[in-house]
Design an enzyme around this catalytic site. Structure first.
Site, short mmCIF file in Angstrom:
data_model
loop_
_atom_site.label_atom_id
_atom_site.label_comp_id
_atom_site.label_asym_id
_atom_site.label_seq_id
_atom_site.Cartn_x
_atom_site.Cartn_y
_atom_site.Cartn_z
N THR A 167 0.88 -1.22 -0.27
CA THR A 167 -0.15 0.08 -0.05
C THR A 167 0.80 1.18 -0.03
OG1 THR A 167 -1.45 1.41 1.38
CG2 THR A 167 -0.19 -0.37 2.64
N ASP A 168 0.35 2.62 -0.45
CA ASP A 168 1.04 3.69 -0.41
C ASP A 168 1.20 4.08 1.01
OD1 ASP A 168 -1.74 4.06 -0.14
OD2 ASP A 168 -1.75 5.85 -1.63
N GLU A 169 0.20 3.32 2.00
CA GLU A 169 0.09 4.18 3.42
C GLU A 169 1.70 3.99 4.20
OE1 GLU A 169 -3.49 3.51 5.51
OE2 GLU A 169 -4.55 3.13 3.40
P1 NAD Z 1 -9.69 -7.55 2.29
O1 NAD Z 1 -9.59 -7.09 3.76
O2 NAD Z 1 -10.53 -7.37 1.34
O3 NAD Z 1 -9.00 -8.96 1.95
C1 NAD Z 1 -8.02 -9.60 2.64
C2 NAD Z 1 -8.28 -11.23 2.43
O4 NAD Z 1 -7.38 -11.87 3.16
C3 NAD Z 1 -9.48 -11.72 2.82
O5 NAD Z 1 -10.06 -12.84 1.71
C4 NAD Z 1 -9.16 -12.65 4.09
O6 NAD Z 1 -9.92 -13.80 4.43
C5 NAD Z 1 -7.73 -12.96 3.88
N1 NAD Z 1 -6.88 -13.29 5.00
C6 NAD Z 1 -6.84 -12.43 6.06
N2 NAD Z 1 -5.71 -13.06 7.09
C7 NAD Z 1 -5.48 -14.17 6.46
C8 NAD Z 1 -4.56 -15.15 6.67
N3 NAD Z 1 -4.04 -15.16 8.04
N4 NAD Z 1 -4.26 -16.36 5.80
C9 NAD Z 1 -4.89 -16.29 4.75
N5 NAD Z 1 -5.82 -15.40 4.46
C10 NAD Z 1 -6.35 -14.33 5.09
O7 NAD Z 1 -8.26 -6.64 1.62
P2 NAD Z 1 -8.16 -6.06 0.14
O8 NAD Z 1 -8.70 -4.69 0.08
O9 NAD Z 1 -8.46 -6.88 -0.78
O10 NAD Z 1 -6.74 -5.94 0.08
C11 NAD Z 1 -5.63 -6.80 -0.36
C12 NAD Z 1 -4.34 -6.28 -0.39
O11 NAD Z 1 -3.85 -5.23 -1.04
C13 NAD Z 1 -3.86 -6.35 1.05
O12 NAD Z 1 -2.66 -6.75 1.26
C14 NAD Z 1 -3.80 -4.75 1.45
O13 NAD Z 1 -2.83 -4.32 2.26
C15 NAD Z 1 -3.23 -4.25 0.02
N6 NAD Z 1 -4.12 -3.10 -0.53
C16 NAD Z 1 -5.24 -2.78 -0.37
C17 NAD Z 1 -5.60 -1.45 -0.90
C18 NAD Z 1 -7.33 -1.17 -0.71
O14 NAD Z 1 -7.54 0.07 -1.01
N7 NAD Z 1 -8.17 -1.90 -0.50
C19 NAD Z 1 -4.98 -0.47 -1.47
C20 NAD Z 1 -3.43 -0.89 -1.35
C21 NAD Z 1 -3.20 -2.16 -0.95
P1 TYD Z 2 -10.79 3.81 4.14
O1 TYD Z 2 -11.94 3.56 3.11
O2 TYD Z 2 -10.95 3.04 5.45
O3 TYD Z 2 -9.45 3.62 3.54
P2 TYD Z 2 -7.98 4.20 4.05
O4 TYD Z 2 -8.17 4.61 5.49
O5 TYD Z 2 -7.05 3.16 4.07
O6 TYD Z 2 -7.57 5.45 3.21
O7 TYD Z 2 -10.94 5.34 4.37
C1 TYD Z 2 -10.77 6.31 3.30
C2 TYD Z 2 -10.86 7.71 4.05
O8 TYD Z 2 -12.08 7.94 4.50
C3 TYD Z 2 -9.93 7.94 5.17
O9 TYD Z 2 -9.62 9.14 4.86
C4 TYD Z 2 -10.73 8.01 6.38
C5 TYD Z 2 -12.35 8.25 5.69
N1 TYD Z 2 -13.76 7.57 6.27
C6 TYD Z 2 -14.46 8.59 6.82
O10 TYD Z 2 -14.45 9.61 6.79
N2 TYD Z 2 -15.80 7.80 7.27
C7 TYD Z 2 -15.68 6.48 7.61
O11 TYD Z 2 -16.73 6.17 8.10
C8 TYD Z 2 -14.71 5.65 6.71
C9 TYD Z 2 -14.76 4.20 6.93
C10 TYD Z 2 -13.69 6.24 6.43
#
Ligand code: NAD
Ligand code: TYD
Length: 391
Positions: A167-169
């Site tokens: 992630t960018d975080e």
């Molecule tokens: P998500 O929370 O929707 O899905 C995570 C998945 O991992 C789920 O299916 C869960 O069952 C599985 N999981 C959790 N713990 C586990 C374990 N111990 N063993 C096996 N499986 C396990 O997450 P996402 O939003 O799909 O994110 C996927 C990846 O992308 C993550 O690594 C996250 O850090 C990264 N990412 C997400 C975002 C975003 O905006 N969602 C952005 C950048 C990077």
């Molecule tokens: P989120 O979807 O949780 O992603 P991330 O924290 O990883 O960026 O949140 C996106 C943005 O929205 C973040 O600045 C937090 C804000 N947010 C709210 O204002 N209200 C909410 O109920 C949630 C879940 C997030």
């Protein structure tokens, strides 16, 4: 803990080791399976989009290793039922023995690692699980990958890749006028989630530097699209707007995120997997910086347009400012020039059209929504929003 196949292959008694489906390593086996990839977390939001996308775009077999936590949902993959090229195995990535057996059995040419705890608010409420899955789980995968990779023939070792999805975080937070994050920006994670992902990125780097494991890392901005669990901003706001519930904006609503349509993330990962330089990291972004309040007002307008409210007034009236998230990062922005310059990848979807598609998807998939909003989901909603004071 259930570590048997989730579909296909039947059940097994609690505590029985995962051996009945283990096929010993032979050259014949490798011949048969050399196209397979092993995906972790492929029942979550991005992982399931990736698997569905992979089946259409590439079509080689996928072994999908997922613990099916609250965020993992086999229903995301329902369209693959009966599809012999996809196997979902319920397994914890911290279970080294099973991960090792799966690698030897399926002989993948690559691992694509999505599995993680991914929600910042949950990492503030309960950080322990983030350390276990994101840090220790990634270590287990790397260590098993290394053992497997070392046993491959020289030619197969050349081909193998471990792609870590991050992630960018990890880069921390930006001021309004700061340049966007590049691959050389110093790590400065601020939440337990970001810190656990940063730690995992460092482990990936170390396994390449020390052991030569052929790794790739991608650091991506906020994703949105179908199948996202409705604890995250965009799906939560769509569903609350639809149901006439308050739309809780943390703080002043001016925090900025860069948004990427999930299918663009999937195509970027495929690109890095096929053409990325081993040991490199690639930032992925959508060139779509938006303040949270602007995202939410746009969602309100889209829901008003698609499901007009009889006499209830515009959904913007549901916006409620609530107590901020502790340590809330102000702004994320991605400089994605490296992946564009080196690999020719660019996002295809504009934020406005991607958001429209996403709103429509949630409105048309009420059954999926009902399926994920279980008792555990309602408990989380109560825990996160119940005590958050209105501003
Ligand atoms: P998500 O929370 O929707 O899905 C995570 C998945 O991992 C789920 O299916 C869960 O069952 C599985 N999981 C959790 N713990 C586990 C374990 N111990 N063993 C096996 N499986 C396990 O997450 P996402 O939003 O799909 O994110 C996927 C990846 O992308 C993550 O690594 C996250 O850090 C990264 N990412 C997400 C975002 C975003 O905006 N969602 C952005 C950048 C990077
Ligand atoms: P989120 O979807 O949780 O992603 P991330 O924290 O990883 O960026 O949140 C996106 C943005 O929205 C973040 O600045 C937090 C804000 N947010 C709210 O204002 N209200 C909410 O109920 C949630 C879940 C997030």
């Amino acid at each position: 803990m259930d570590c048997g196949p989730a579909r296909r292959g039947g059940s097994r008694a609690q505590g029985t080791p995962y051996v009945e489906r283990f096929v010993p390593y032979t050259d014949d086996r490798r011949q048969l399976t050399k196209d397979t990839i092993l995906v972790t977390g492929g029942a979550g939001f991005i992982g399931s989009n990736f698997v569905l996308n992979w089946m259409k775009a590439v079509g080689s077999p996928v072994v999908n290793v997922d613990l099916l936590t609250y965020a993992g949902n086999a229903a995301n993959l329902a369209s693959l039922n009966g599809e012999g090229r996809h196997e979902l195995v319920r397994c914890d990535i911290c279970d080294a023995e099973t991960v090792g057996q799966l690698l030897h059995k399926h002989q993948p040419r690559a691992m694509v690692h999505f599995a993680a705890e991914s929600h910042v608010d949950r990492s503030i409420a309960s950080p322990g699980e983030f350390i276990r899955t994101n840090v220790h789980g990634t270590f287990v995968l790397l260590d098993q990958a290394k053992r497997y990779w070392l046993e491959l023939s020289a030619a197969d070792r050349e081909v193998f890749r471990f792609l870590h999805v991050s992630t960018d975080e990890v880069y921390g937070t930006l001021g309004a006028d700061d340049p966007a994050f590049s691959e050389t920006t110093a790590y400065a994670p601020n939440s337990p989630y970001a810190a656990s992902k940063a730690a995992s990125d460092h482990l990936v780097r170390a396994y390449h530097h020390t052991f030569g494991l052929p790794v790739l890392t991608t650091n991506c901005s906020n994703n949105y699209g179908p199948y996202q669990f409705p604890e995250k901003l965009i799906p939560l706001m769509i569903l609350n707007a639809l149901e006439g519930k308050p739309l809780p904006i943390y703080g002043d609503g001016k925090n900025v995120r860069d948004w990427l349509f999930v299918e663009d993330h999937c195509s970027a990962i495929r690109t890095v997997l096929e053409r990325g330089r081993v040991g490199e990291t690639y930032n992925i972004g959508g060139n779509s910086e938006r303040a949270n309040i602007d995202v939410v007002t746009t969602i309100c307008d889209l829901v008003d347009e698609m499901r007009p409210r009889n006499g209830g007034g515009a959904r913007r009236g549901l916006i409620t400012y609530v107590q901020d998230r502790p340590g809330h990062d102000r702004r994320y922005a991605i400089n994605a020039s490296k992946i564009s310059r080196e690999l020719g990848w660019r996002p295809a979807e504009k934020f406005e059209s991607g958001l429209r598609k996403t709103v429509r998807w949630y409105l048309e998939n009420g059954e999926w929504v009902d399926g994920v909003r279980t008792g555990a989901y309602r408990e989380w909603m109560e825990r996160n929003y119940g005590e958050r004071k209105e501003l």
